[in-house]
Design a protein around this motif. Structure first.
Motif, PDB file in Angstrom:
ATOM      1  N   PHE A 137       0.809  -1.212   0.000  1.00 30.18           N
ATOM      2  CA  PHE A 137       0.000   0.000   0.000  1.00 30.18           C
ATOM      3  C   PHE A 137       0.852   1.276   0.000  1.00 30.18           C
ATOM      4  CE2 PHE A 137      -3.605  -2.347   2.433  1.00 30.18           C
ATOM      5  CZ  PHE A 137      -3.905  -3.035   1.276  1.00 30.18           C
ATOM      6  N   ILE A 138       2.159   1.143   0.224  1.00 25.61           N
ATOM      7  CA  ILE A 138       3.014   2.330   0.343  1.00 25.61           C
ATOM      8  C   ILE A 138       2.978   3.111  -0.974  1.00 25.61           C
ATOM      9  CG2 ILE A 138       5.399   3.122   0.622  1.00 25.61           C
ATOM     10  CD1 ILE A 138       5.830   0.829   2.531  1.00 25.61           C
ATOM     11  N   GLY A 139       2.743   4.404  -0.841  1.00 26.85           N
ATOM     12  CA  GLY A 139       2.634   5.271  -2.012  1.00 26.85           C
ATOM     13  C   GLY A 139       1.223   5.393  -2.543  1.00 26.85           C
ATOM     14  N   GLN A 140       0.296   4.540  -2.080  1.00 28.29           N
ATOM     15  CA  GLN A 140      -1.090   4.616  -2.530  1.00 28.29           C
ATOM     16  C   GLN A 140      -1.832   5.717  -1.755  1.00 28.29           C
ATOM     17  OE1 GLN A 140      -2.422   2.786  -5.003  1.00 28.29           O
ATOM     18  NE2 GLN A 140      -0.476   1.692  -5.355  1.00 28.29           N
ATOM     19  N   ASN A 141      -2.807   6.315  -2.409  1.00 23.19           N
ATOM     20  CA  ASN A 141      -3.592   7.387  -1.789  1.00 23.19           C
ATOM     21  C   ASN A 141      -5.030   6.912  -1.625  1.00 23.19           C
ATOM     22  OD1 ASN A 141      -5.269   9.896  -1.505  1.00 23.19           O
ATOM     23  ND2 ASN A 141      -3.245  10.865  -1.708  1.00 23.19           N
ATOM     24  N   PHE A 142      -5.507   6.881  -0.381  1.00 28.27           N
ATOM     25  CA  PHE A 142      -6.855   6.392  -0.083  1.00 28.27           C
ATOM     26  C   PHE A 142      -7.724   7.504   0.511  1.00 28.27           C
ATOM     27  CE2 PHE A 142      -4.090   2.617   0.483  1.00 28.27           C
ATOM     28  CZ  PHE A 142      -4.571   1.876  -0.598  1.00 28.27           C
ATOM     29  N   SER A 143      -7.455   8.746   0.111  1.00 32.76           N
ATOM     30  CA  SER A 143      -8.212   9.872   0.683  1.00 32.76           C
ATOM     31  C   SER A 143      -9.694   9.817   0.305  1.00 32.76           C
ATOM     32  CB  SER A 143      -7.603  11.199   0.219  1.00 32.76           C
ATOM     33  OG  SER A 143      -7.637  11.288  -1.210  1.00 32.76           O
ATOM     34  N   TYR A 144     -10.028   9.042  -0.731  1.00 35.26           N
ATOM     35  CA  TYR A 144     -11.429   8.959  -1.154  1.00 35.26           C
ATOM     36  C   TYR A 144     -12.243   8.018  -0.275  1.00 35.26           C
ATOM     37  CZ  TYR A 144      -9.551   4.717  -3.265  1.00 35.26           C
ATOM     38  OH  TYR A 144      -8.935   3.529  -3.465  1.00 35.26           O
ATOM     39  N   ARG A 145     -11.583   7.232   0.561  1.00 29.75           N
ATOM     40  CA  ARG A 145     -12.301   6.275   1.379  1.00 29.75           C
ATOM     41  C   ARG A 145     -12.999   6.986   2.552  1.00 29.75           C
ATOM     42  NH1 ARG A 145     -13.197   1.445  -1.166  1.00 29.75           N
ATOM     43  NH2 ARG A 145     -11.287   0.224  -1.483  1.00 29.75           N
ATOM     44  N   PRO A 146     -14.219   6.633   2.882  1.00 30.41           N
ATOM     45  CA  PRO A 146     -14.912   7.263   4.028  1.00 30.41           C
ATOM     46  C   PRO A 146     -14.194   7.021   5.346  1.00 30.41           C
ATOM     47  CG  PRO A 146     -16.499   6.182   2.574  1.00 30.41           C
ATOM     48  CD  PRO A 146     -15.134   5.807   2.073  1.00 30.41           C
ATOM     49  N   TYR A 147     -13.527   5.850   5.489  1.00 34.25           N
ATOM     50  CA  TYR A 147     -12.857   5.613   6.764  1.00 34.25           C
ATOM     51  C   TYR A 147     -11.714   6.592   6.971  1.00 34.25           C
ATOM     52  CZ  TYR A 147      -9.357   2.948   4.014  1.00 34.25           C
ATOM     53  OH  TYR A 147      -8.406   2.567   3.115  1.00 34.25           O
ATOM     54  N   THR A 240     -22.316   4.442  -4.022  1.00 31.12           N
ATOM     55  CA  THR A 240     -21.394   3.306  -3.959  1.00 31.12           C
ATOM     56  C   THR A 240     -20.105   3.604  -4.712  1.00 31.12           C
ATOM     57  OG1 THR A 240     -23.243   1.765  -3.788  1.00 31.12           O
ATOM     58  CG2 THR A 240     -21.132   0.856  -4.461  1.00 31.12           C
ATOM     59  N   ARG A 241     -20.228   4.218  -5.901  1.00 34.10           N
ATOM     60  CA  ARG A 241     -19.034   4.501  -6.703  1.00 34.10           C
ATOM     61  C   ARG A 241     -18.187   5.618  -6.091  1.00 34.10           C
ATOM     62  NH1 ARG A 241     -22.529   4.196 -12.261  1.00 34.10           N
ATOM     63  NH2 ARG A 241     -22.446   1.900 -12.514  1.00 34.10           N
ATOM     64  N   ALA A 242     -18.820   6.530  -5.383  1.00 37.44           N
ATOM     65  CA  ALA A 242     -18.070   7.636  -4.775  1.00 37.44           C
ATOM     66  C   ALA A 242     -17.069   7.114  -3.757  1.00 37.44           C
ATOM     67  CB  ALA A 242     -19.034   8.643  -4.137  1.00 37.44           C
ATOM     68  N   SER A 243     -17.472   6.067  -2.988  1.00 29.02           N
ATOM     69  CA  SER A 243     -16.567   5.516  -1.979  1.00 29.02           C
ATOM     70  C   SER A 243     -15.688   4.400  -2.536  1.00 29.02           C
ATOM     71  CB  SER A 243     -17.388   4.955  -0.814  1.00 29.02           C
ATOM     72  OG  SER A 243     -18.189   3.868  -1.263  1.00 29.02           O
ATOM     73  N   ARG A 244     -15.934   4.051  -3.813  1.00 27.81           N
ATOM     74  CA  ARG A 244     -15.201   2.942  -4.446  1.00 27.81           C
ATOM     75  C   ARG A 244     -15.200   1.713  -3.530  1.00 27.81           C
ATOM     76  NH1 ARG A 244      -9.626   4.558  -7.053  1.00 27.81           N
ATOM     77  NH2 ARG A 244     -10.023   2.515  -7.982  1.00 27.81           N
ATOM     78  N   ARG A 245     -16.355   1.491  -2.893  1.00 27.22           N
ATOM     79  CA  ARG A 245     -16.476   0.390  -1.928  1.00 27.22           C
ATOM     80  C   ARG A 245     -16.165  -0.962  -2.572  1.00 27.22           C
ATOM     81  NH1 ARG A 245     -19.494  -0.279   2.861  1.00 27.22           N
ATOM     82  NH2 ARG A 245     -20.603   1.668   2.532  1.00 27.22           N
ATOM     83  N   TYR A 246     -16.605  -1.145  -3.822  1.00 26.01           N
ATOM     84  CA  TYR A 246     -16.405  -2.435  -4.471  1.00 26.01           C
ATOM     85  C   TYR A 246     -15.462  -2.359  -5.656  1.00 26.01           C
ATOM     86  CZ  TYR A 246     -20.406  -3.449  -1.546  1.00 26.01           C
ATOM     87  OH  TYR A 246     -21.230  -3.601  -0.463  1.00 26.01           O
ATOM     88  N   SER A 247     -14.626  -1.328  -5.669  1.00 26.43           N
ATOM     89  CA  SER A 247     -13.596  -1.177  -6.679  1.00 26.43           C
ATOM     90  C   SER A 247     -14.194  -1.353  -8.066  1.00 26.43           C
ATOM     91  CB  SER A 247     -12.467  -2.180  -6.409  1.00 26.43           C
ATOM     92  OG  SER A 247     -11.392  -1.986  -7.310  1.00 26.43           O
ATOM     93  N   ASP A 248     -13.667  -2.302  -8.847  1.00 21.93           N
ATOM     94  CA  ASP A 248     -14.144  -2.507 -10.217  1.00 21.93           C
ATOM     95  C   ASP A 248     -15.098  -3.683 -10.316  1.00 21.93           C
ATOM     96  OD1 ASP A 248     -12.538  -0.396 -11.072  1.00 21.93           O
ATOM     97  OD2 ASP A 248     -10.797  -1.728 -11.324  1.00 21.93           O
ATOM     98  N   ALA A 249     -15.602  -4.221  -9.186  1.00 26.72           N
ATOM     99  CA  ALA A 249     -16.518  -5.362  -9.221  1.00 26.72           C
ATOM    100  C   ALA A 249     -17.800  -4.984  -9.955  1.00 26.72           C
ATOM    101  CB  ALA A 249     -16.851  -5.825  -7.809  1.00 26.72           C
TER     102      ALA A 249
END
Length: 622
Positions: A137-147, A240-249
């Protein structure tokens, strides 16, 4: 008799009318029960299924809640660790990054969580437990996640999602990293819940967990994963898409129809295997924002209800049948009374006829008994003749070897006699006397062979008694020695001490052993290994004689026929096929048994079982 018939004439229609009335009542009861009772029974079984589903639901919710609560306080605790606080204040320090990566990896392995990672306030991951993996996960940006957004605002957060980097489902716990009243970063725990989901596979019920948008993200039915039980409206898809909860599923609606039936929530799911109806029981998990649902197949409940209805109807049928039997018995009772009088007269007439018939039959039976006794005597005589014929056949087969046994000592005796005459002429009397003694020994040898052959050939009487096996075996060897010598076979005898006594006839038992040992010699003749074993031992009050050869054995196809008269596997002119048949009957007359089997190491194994008798009982002549 006339009055009885009249009673019957009036009673039968009355009984029939009563029977039809009762039968009509049972039919009406059965129809009413099928119409009104069946739904009641069905609702009862659906209620039982609903109770079972509720129990399963409580267990599933408790397992999920317990699994998640283990990790809930951990992000806040780790956020206060010196290594985390040092790195969040100096995020570009490579030494601190490496030390924190090692620390998070060790904690992750200890707690058996999925991943642990920390982010700066812009959402960039600067340390992770999977730092050394391709999916780091290093270098990844998860600012879009609600958590992340909730923790960055200072709150403890929870979130379920499909990882965009790892492509693995997990439940996320996040906590702010706060130093001196300022929030400098976010620490996140990702928990794997596949182990709980795996326990739902293959059960009697189907369990799934759905998010607030109605999308199934945990289920024991893999084909339902990422299916929605609620319509996928544009608003739900946008959230659902805003939080990318299920990625590309790929999200899809589950073909489900819901209805209420007398307070029961029923779902009908259509899949490639067809439509199935389920009894649904749900319970929300407010802290996680989930809804856990247990689906119980109604097929079993409805089948049980139908079975109960069928059983009840069958019971009514049985009651009707019992009533019919009762009515029929009443009718037949009246008829029987009438028939008994007629039967009594007929019986008296037949008794007289049967008495005369029995007298004639008794006379014929006495004649048949006399004929059977005569036939039995003739059969016994025939059996004795066959035994004698078998002996003589055996003697005939041994004649060539016996002639050699007699010719050898005769030739030697003539040589010794000629030599004795020459020695006497020369005055060498001591040497001549030695030759005479040798001649006498040879004559004794021929007399012994002749005596055993004479005893073997004579007809025995029927008297049985104690027989010493060692003497019978010794006499048998005198007879079969010539055949063994011709076949170049070795007979090895093993006998327990003291030698046992058996209930038999010595000459007939000798004949049995001669037949079996001769057959064994025939079997091994010309083979590389020509050994024959004769073993005698005691087993549970019986004496067992085992004769084993190293020949080709007795095939299973002919093993059942080998003791039949005139059955032989030898060539034409080499046997009458009577030896084993006679031996079988002789041993049977002794109260014993004779059988043959295949030895595990090859060859035939004949087994003779005889009754053992006490040693003090006197010997019986035969």
């Amino acid at each position: 008799m006339g009055s009885t018939g009249g009673g019957l004439g009036g009673g039968a229609p009355r009984v029939k009318k009563q029977f039809l009335t009762a039968l009509g009542s049972l039919v009406v009861i059965g129809i009413l029960f099928a119409v009104y009772g069946s739904p009641i029974i069905e609702r009862r079984y659906l209620k039982e299924a609903e109770v079972q589903g509720a129990t399963t639901l409580r267990l599933a919710v408790a397992a999920l809640d317990g699994h998640l609560r283990r990790f809930e306080p951990l992000p806040a605790l780790i956020a206060d660790q010196p290594a985390i606080e040092a790195l969040i204040q100096s995020p570009d320090d490579p030494v601190l990054r490496h030390a924190t990566n090692l620390y998070l990896s060790g904690i992750n392995a200890l707690l058996k969580s999925s991943d642990i990672y920390m982010m700066t306030m812009d959402g960039e991951t600067i340390a992770a437990s999977n730092y050394d993996l391709p999916t780091s996960f290093i270098g990844q940006n998860f600012s879009y996640r609600p958590y992340f957004q909730e923790a960055a605002a200072g709150a403890q957060a929870r979130f379920y999602a499909l990882g965009t980097t790892s492509a693995r489902r997990g439940y996320y716990f996040s906590s702010p990293i706060e130093i001196g009243g300022r929030i400098l970063g976010v620490i996140v725990f990702k928990v794997d819940i596949d182990t709980i989901e795996a326990s739902w596979v293959g059960g009697d019920s189907r369990i799934f967990v759905s998010d607030p948008e109605g999308i199934i993200f945990m289920t024991g039915t893999p084909e339902w994963l990422y299916s929605a039980i609620l319509p996928l409206t544009p608003e739900r898809l946008t959230r659902t898409r805003a939080s990318r909860r299920y990625s590309d599923a790929i999200l899809r609606e589950l073909p489900v129809a819901e209805r209420q039936d007398d307070g029961h929530r029923l779902l009908t799911v259509t899949d490639p295997g067809g439509a199935r109806e389920y009894l649904a029981t749900s319970q929300p998990m407010p802290q996680a924002g989930w809804t856990v649902t247990v689906l119980t197949d109604t097929v079993s409940a409805r089948a049980q209800a139908q079975t109960a209805v069928v059983v009840a109807l069958l019971s009514l049928c049985l009651a009707g049948l019992g009533l019919a039997i009762l009515m029929q018995r009443r009718a037949r009772l009246a008829e029987r009374l009438h028939l008994q009088a007629e039967a009594r007269e007929e019986l008296e007439r037949r008794v007289e006829e049967r008495t005369a018939d029995l007298a004639r039959v008794n006379h014929r039976i006495e004649e048949e008994i006399a004929e059977r006794r005569l036939t039995e005597q003739q059969l016994r005589q025939t059996q004795a003749d066959l035994i004698q014929a078998g002996k003589l056949a055996g003697l005939g087969q041994m004649s060539a070897a016996l002639s050699h046994e007699f010719n050898q000592p005769l030739a030697a005796a003539k040589t010794y006699a000629d030599s004795a005459a020459v020695l006497m002429e020369r005055g060498r009397l001591e040497e001549a006397s030695d030759n005479v003694r040798r001649i006498s020994a040879l004559i004794d040898r021929m007399a012994s062979i002749s005596r055993h052959l004479r005893n073997f050939a004579r007809k025995p009487n029927e008297k049985l008694g104690p027989v010493a096996l060692d003497e019978v075996i010794r006499d048998t060897l005198e007879i079969v020695a010539a055949r063994l010598k011709t076949a170049d076979a070795d007979l090895v005898i093993a006998m327990e001490e003291p030698p046992p006594l058996v209930k038999a006839g010595s000459v007939r038992l000798q004949q049995v052993l001669v037949n079996i040992i001769t057959n064994a010699a025939d079997a091994v003749e010309g083979l590389p290994e020509r050994r024959i074993d004769l073993a005698v031992r005691r087993e549970a009050g019986r004496v067992v004689l085992l004769v084993r050869d190293r020949g080709p054995g007795v095939p299973a196809a002919i093993r059942e026929r080998i003791f039949d008269p005139f059955f032989t596997t030898k060539g034409i002119g080499k046997g009458l096929g009577l030896g084993l048949s006679i031996s079988y009957n002789i041993v049977k007359d002794f109260g014993g048994s004779l059988s043959v089997d295949e030895h595990p190491e090859g060859g035939a194994l004949f087994r003779i079982e005889l009754e053992e008798v006490a040693a003090e009982v006197g010997q019986a002549a035969e």
